[in-house]
Structures are given as structure tokens and as C-alpha cells.
Write a protein that holds these residues in place. Structure first.
Motif, short mmCIF file in Angstrom:
data_model
loop_
_atom_site.label_atom_id
_atom_site.label_comp_id
_atom_site.label_asym_id
_atom_site.label_seq_id
_atom_site.Cartn_x
_atom_site.Cartn_y
_atom_site.Cartn_z
N ASP A 124 0.84 -1.20 0.00
CA ASP A 124 0.00 0.00 0.00
C ASP A 124 0.88 1.24 0.00
OD1 ASP A 124 1.05 -0.03 2.57
OD2 ASP A 124 -0.86 -0.49 3.55
N ASP A 125 0.29 2.40 0.28
CA ASP A 125 1.05 3.67 0.28
C ASP A 125 2.18 3.64 1.30
OD1 ASP A 125 -0.60 4.62 -1.70
OD2 ASP A 125 -1.86 5.82 -0.36
N ARG A 126 1.95 2.99 2.44
CA ARG A 126 2.99 2.92 3.47
C ARG A 126 4.21 2.15 2.95
NH1 ARG A 126 -0.37 0.28 8.25
NH2 ARG A 126 -1.12 -0.88 6.42
N TYR A 127 3.94 1.10 2.18
CA TYR A 127 5.04 0.31 1.62
C TYR A 127 5.87 1.15 0.65
CZ TYR A 127 7.45 -3.25 -1.13
OH TYR A 127 8.42 -3.98 -1.78
N PHE A 128 5.22 1.79 -0.30
CA PHE A 128 5.96 2.54 -1.30
C PHE A 128 6.60 3.81 -0.74
CE2 PHE A 128 3.40 -0.18 -4.09
CZ PHE A 128 4.43 -0.71 -4.86
N GLU A 129 6.03 4.34 0.34
CA GLU A 129 6.71 5.45 1.03
C GLU A 129 8.02 4.96 1.63
OE1 GLU A 129 5.97 8.47 4.84
OE2 GLU A 129 4.29 7.36 4.00
N ALA A 130 8.01 3.76 2.21
CA ALA A 130 9.24 3.17 2.76
C ALA A 130 10.26 2.90 1.65
CB ALA A 130 8.91 1.88 3.51
N GLY A 132 10.59 4.61 -1.13
CA GLY A 132 11.15 5.91 -1.49
C GLY A 132 12.20 6.38 -0.51
N THR A 133 11.94 6.22 0.78
CA THR A 133 12.91 6.61 1.81
C THR A 133 14.17 5.77 1.71
OG1 THR A 133 11.13 7.31 3.30
CG2 THR A 133 13.27 6.84 4.29
N LYS A 136 16.37 6.89 -1.34
CA LYS A 136 17.16 8.10 -1.05
C LYS A 136 18.33 7.77 -0.12
CE LYS A 136 13.71 10.57 0.50
NZ LYS A 136 12.94 11.68 1.13
N GLY A 169 15.38 10.55 6.15
CA GLY A 169 14.14 10.04 6.72
C GLY A 169 14.27 8.65 7.31
N ALA A 268 8.84 0.92 9.31
CA ALA A 268 7.63 0.97 8.50
C ALA A 268 6.52 0.18 9.17
CB ALA A 268 7.90 0.43 7.10
#
Length: 475
Positions: A124-130, A132-133, A136, A169, A268
Motif C-alpha cells: 500500500d502507500d505505506r510500503y511505497f513510502e518506505a 522511497g525513503t 534516497k 528520513g 515501516a
């Protein structure tokens, strides 16, 4: 340099903790548990966004190479390479070989994400936010692991103590903690600041090779040489055995992550499980009002908080609570869900006895590059199998010294070669192959071909196959 992440999927494990469905020759990553895809296919799907990822690299062993290729083909997913390990050497040599191959394929600046093929994750969004972090953070030179926010004092996972916040992050890794006992796990959960070690990593390919060279130089030497001397075999890349076998048997955690000064963790909260026990399958499944998760043909009476799975037989369960009842074609497991972490010990006991060892090694259903077969009945001088052949595929041109075969078509259309003759066999028709006759079975149609094969003879082993022509390169 590509700004895309190179996925590296580890698919060579032969774990049996989900016995009797999972066997040495049919491990859990290639079995469908939750949803309509196998765990390996779900992993492929998570890295299928071409805007974020390159085509994945898969590292596995020879036994599973056609399973990997076929399950990727079913999803229409191209692979950058399928690396075949000649021997099991744990995750550090596998990561080193994949990193070396990624550098050759995508350049020295490639960022790789190492994923297990047998984890269940809700992307979900939480997975893809992780993701991305982590990307970086990996670009900044760190070696990143993913930490999962614990939901219970689990004793089946390693833990990471989270350190100071980084500019990207992510967080520094303060320390790694081995799988704890219940008391220590509860203390860490109460204290906060600890996450489960997911076994998912992201780092630069050159960067991780440099760190492995620093802390485990024998691993890098063996892995890089194995890639340099690798040989192409159809769609696969065979790592050089003489080189790879020299690598120490060590995990990437022990070899590098617990020693490097540049370890980082991305905490996460996405849903994650290593699917390491039947209890984990139950927790991830869709529960009915009584807390039961059922798969297959079942009837439950006065039963609560249980997992009931049947591949073929109809299972009736009455008056139980908190149990796992798992029926494959040839074995049934019954045990408490809260003790399902100990299935491995039971499997070892089965493997140690001659009468039950085959139940831990081979599954009644075996997969081949052309489809596969299920063993239905075995007797003295005869056996019955169900063959299934994928559209457009064909078996090798072969013969047998010790058996004859009768084939009955039950679904689809078969093209059968017997000696110099080729005939079409349709549903409800049969054909006979005499002992010693050259023959071949093919599916020229658009749907799956199903045949019932009756073998008769003095020896019925799978090694009584003399392949004359084989499009899959088997001897």
C-alpha cells in the motif's frame, strides 16, 4: 546511470516449515496460500512498476529454474536474468553474485533491492513510502534494511534497535538483536524503539560489494569469479560451480549488516509476514465470524480460531479451537496454531525415518517446463498419473527401457508422436506406447491439456527416461 531500482529476488530456499504443502522440491514461495497467486508471483507483482523498477534479477537453484520461468511467464513479466546457484551458500554469496551481475547489466551505480520470494506483503502507500525513503538513503551510500513495527512480542523474528534519525528520513541502526525469548521480546515491545528485521535490503551494488570485501573478502572473490565465468543455458545463467563453491556459507546479516558502520533502517508499518508458520498464514487469511480461515473443501462445526486447508479431500473438523489442520494429497498435519513454529522439528523426525522421508522431499504434484504431473496411484508394476501440458508446450522426444504407457485424453487436444507416426488424440480417446518405442506428447491447442497416464512394467522410476530431443536442454 538509471534512476530505477534493480530488484533482486531470492528464490532458492527449500524450507519445509509449511509442511505438508511445502516440501524440499516444492517450497512455499511457489505455492498459492493467500489470494490467487503464489508468494513468488506476488513478489514479482510488487516490483512490476516500470517507472520505479527495472526488470528483476532472480537468483535460485537448478531445481526451481522452470518454476521461476513459468510463474513469471504467467504474469507476463520479463526478467533481467535468472542466476542459478550451483550450491546453497546462504544470502551473502547470493547477494554478492546478484550485485556483481547487476553492475555488469545496469552499471556500477545501480541500486539494488533484495527481496525474499516467500514473504507476504500488502504493498500500500505505506510500503511505497518506505521504498522511497530507502532509495534516497541508499543513494547517500548507506546499506538499508527495512524494519517492521512490531504488533506482538514475536519470538520468530530478529529485531533491530532504532538509532538516530538521518537526513533522508531513515534511521541509523543502533544494534541487531537475535531472535529473543518471550520475556525479552515483551520487554522490547514495552520499551519501544525496536522493529522486526524484515530481511529486505536496499543498497548500491558496488557499495555492498565493497563492504562485503571489507568484512568477508572470501565471499566477494568467489561470487565475482562465479559471475565472470558463468555460462548461459537457455534463458538461465549458470554461476560457475568451482568458484561459487569456495564461498563461505554465511548470511548477509552476519557478513556485513551487523559489522558495517553505514547500516540504516527504515521503520515501516506496512503489513508484512515471512510466512514462516501456519500461525502466520492464519493471521493473514480472511477470518469468518468464528475466527476460522478455511481454504478448499471443508465443513466446520463448533470450531473457532483455526486454520483448515485441504488440497483435495473434504475435511470435517468438529469441536476444536486454535488448531491447524492441513491436508495435502498424501499427508495430513494437525497441531496447535501456537505451536506451529515447531513444525520444522516434526519434519526432521519424518525425514530421519526411511518410511516417511519421501513425504518431506517430494510432492505428489511435480512441475516441469512443459507443465507437470500428479501421482494418483502407485502399485506393484503399475502407476497412474495425471499429466497437464501448457498450451504450445511439448515433452521431450523419449523412450523407456522398462515400461509401456497408456494415455487417455480427458481435456484438450494432444499431438502424440509414436515412432514415425504423428496422431491427434482428442477428449475421451486413448493411445498406447509400447515399451522401448520413441514417443512424444505435445499440446497444440489453446487450453491446458490433461491426460491420464497408466504406466506398466518392471521399473517405473523417473530415471528410466532416455531423452532423444529436448527443447529445454535436459539430458
Amino acid at each position: 546511470m538509471s534512476d530505477k531500482i534493480v530488484p533482486v529476488i531470492m528464490a532458492g530456499g527449500k524450507g519445509t516449515r509449511l509442511w505438508p504443502l511445502s516440501r524440499a522440491s516444492a517450497p512455499k514461495q511457489f505455492i498459492q496460500f493467500v489470494g490467487d497467486r503464489t508468494l513468488f508471483q506476488a513478489t514479482l507483482d510488487r516490483v512490476s512498476d516500470a517507472a520505479l523498477y527495472t526488470a528483476p534479477i532472480v537468483i535460485t537453484n537448478e531445481d526451481f529454474r522452470f518454476l521461476v520461468a513459468e510463474q513469471a511467464r504467467e504474469l507476463g513479466i520479463e526478467l533481467s536474468g535468472v542466476l542459478l546457484e550451483p550450491s546453497a551458500r546462504n544470502t551473502a554469496p547470493a547477494v554478492a553474485a546478484a550485485a556483481s551481475f547487476a553492475m555488469k547489466t545496469f552499471g556500477a551505480d545501480a541500486i539494488i533491492q533484495v527481496l525474499a520470494s516467500d514473504h507476504e506483503i500488502i504493498a500500500d502507500d505505506r510500503y511505497f513510502e518506505a521504498i522511497g525513503t530507502a532509495h534516497k538513503t541508499a543513494l547517500s551510500g548507506k546499506l538499508v534494511t527495512f524494519g517492521i513495527a512490531p504488533t506482538e512480542p514475536a519470538t520468530g523474528y530478529g529485531y533491530i534497535e532504532v538509532g538516530e534519525r538521518l537526513a533522508t528520513g531513515a534511521n541509523a541502526v543502533k544494534r541487531f538483536v537475535e531472535k529473543p525469548n518471550g520475556k525479552i521480546a515483551q520487554e522490547m515491545l514495552s520499551a519501544g524503539g525496536y522493529v522486526w528485521n524484515s530481511g529486505i535490503f536496499m543498497f548500491g551494488a558496488k557499495r555492498v560489494l565493497d563492504e562485503i570485501k571489507e568484512y568477508a573478502p572470501a565471499v566477494v572473490g568467489a561470487a565475482v569469479e562465479a559471475v565472470q565465468n558463468a555460462k548461459a543455458d537457455l534463458d538461465f545463467i549458470r554461476l560457475d560451480a568451482a568458484a561459487f563453491d569456495k564461498a563461505p556459507n554465511i548470511s548477509i546479516d552476519y557478513a556485513v549488516m551487523e559489522k558495517t558502520k553505514d547500516a540504516a533502517v527504515v521503520p515501516a508499518s506496512f503489513v508484512w509476514s515471512d510466512m514462516g508458520s501456519w500461525d502466520a498464514v492464519w493471521k493473514l487469511g480472511t477470518q469468518d465470524p468464528s475466527g476460522n480461515v478455511v481454504l478448499g473443501k471443508t465443513t466446520l462445526v463448533n470450531t473457532k480460531n483455526s486454520l483448515v486447508v485441504s488440497r483435495h479431500s473434504h475435511l470435517a473438523v468438529q469441536g476444536l479451537e486454535g488448531v491447524a489442520v492441513i491436508a495435502s494429497e498424501d499427508a495430513v498435519y494437525v497441531g496447535r496454531l501456537d505451536e506451529s513454529q515447531n513444525v520444522g522439528a516434526l519434519v526432521k523426525q519424518l525425514a530421519a525415518a526411511k518410511a516417511t522421508a519421501p513425504l518431506t522431499e517430494t510432492h505428489p504434484t511435480s512441475y516441469r517446463p512443459w507443465g507437470g504431473y500428479t501421482s494418483i496411484l502407485n502399485g506393484d508394476r503399475f502407476q497412474v498419473k495425471r499429466l497437464f501440458v501448457t498450451p504450445g508446450k511439448k515433452l521431450s522426444l523419449q523412450k523407456h527401457h522398462h515400461r509401456s504407457e497408456h494415455w487417455i485424453c480427458v481435456k484438450g487436444t494432444a499431438e502424440v508422436t509414436i515412432g514415425d507416426e504423428i496422431k491427434i488424440v482428442r477428449e475421451n480417446e486413448s493411445v498406447y506406447i509400447p515399451q522401448g518405442e520413441v514417443h512424444r506428447l505435445a499440446n497444440p491447442g489453446k487450453i491446458m491439456l490433461e491426460m491420464i497416464e497408466v504406466q506398466t512394467g518392471s521399473y517405473l522410476g523417473e530415471d528410466d527416461i532416455i531423452r532423444i530431443v529436448d527443447e529445454f536442454g535436459r539430458g
